[in-house]
Design an enzyme around this catalytic site. Structure first.
Site, mmCIF file in Angstrom:
data_model
loop_
_atom_site.group_PDB
_atom_site.id
_atom_site.type_symbol
_atom_site.label_atom_id
_atom_site.label_comp_id
_atom_site.label_asym_id
_atom_site.label_seq_id
_atom_site.Cartn_x
_atom_site.Cartn_y
_atom_site.Cartn_z
ATOM 1 N N GLY A 1 -16.385 4.372 -60.525
ATOM 2 C CA GLY A 1 -15.576 3.721 -61.553
ATOM 3 C C GLY A 1 -14.310 3.089 -61.003
ATOM 4 N N CYS A 2 -14.028 3.326 -59.724
ATOM 5 C CA CYS A 2 -12.862 2.717 -59.103
ATOM 6 C C CYS A 2 -13.269 1.403 -58.449
ATOM 7 C CB CYS A 2 -12.273 3.629 -58.022
ATOM 8 S SG CYS A 2 -11.439 5.057 -58.687
ATOM 9 N N GLU A 3 -12.452 0.382 -58.633
ATOM 10 C CA GLU A 3 -12.703 -0.904 -57.999
ATOM 11 C C GLU A 3 -12.571 -0.775 -56.485
ATOM 12 O OE1 GLU A 3 -9.942 -4.606 -58.103
ATOM 13 O OE2 GLU A 3 -11.147 -4.625 -59.929
#
Length: 147
Positions: free
Chosen positions: A63-65
């Site tokens: 979910g982290c870019e």
């Protein structure tokens, strides 16, 4: 035979110390977003970098870019974390989350209101939507580990 996932040494978890009250004071004293951004970057520098052997897919926060890795251990019913990111801003945001969760018990971590915390720091609305989503993914991973 499958290989065990590497884990940081317990000493690495215990070596980190955060003064959440001092961090909140520094952010409240910042006059504008640029000063808060600088504080985030400085805070990120306080986290030790993870050894490459620990930057595994198993520890990666979804979910982290940017790439972010999170490890957790529980010692005497307290929760400790080791984390890193390849993006300086994310590393600083991780440090902000660890400042209020590292060394805390499950109930304290479960009760943490991420929105209120970032409001208190003056960061609400300052981060891009993708960065905000990544921040919430990290917060959820920290909370999930503490259950």
């Amino acid at each position: 035979m499958t290989q065990a996932t590497p884990q940081p040494a317990e000493a690495l978890f215990l070596a980190q110390h955060f003064d959440s009250e001092a961090i909140i004071k520094r952010f409240n004293a910042a006059a504008n977003w640029q000063e808060r951004y600088r504080e985030i970057m400085l805070l990120g520098k306080t986290l030790p970098p993870l050894d490459e052997s620990l930057r595994t897919d198993m520890a990666k926060v979804e979910g982290c870019e940017s790439n972010a890795w999170l490890y957790h251990t529980s010692i005497d019913n307290k929760h400790y974390y080791v984390a890193d990111s390849d993006a300086r801003i994310v590393k600083g945001l991780v440090a902000l989350l660890l400042a209020v969760t590292h060394g805390q018990d499950s109930a304290t971590i479960a009760a943490l209101d991420i929105n209120a915390y970032f409001d208190q720091l003056g960061l609400t609305g300052q981060l891009s939507p993708s960065r905000t989503n990544g921040l919430y993914a990290l917060a959820l991973a920290i909370k999930a580990a503490a259950k």
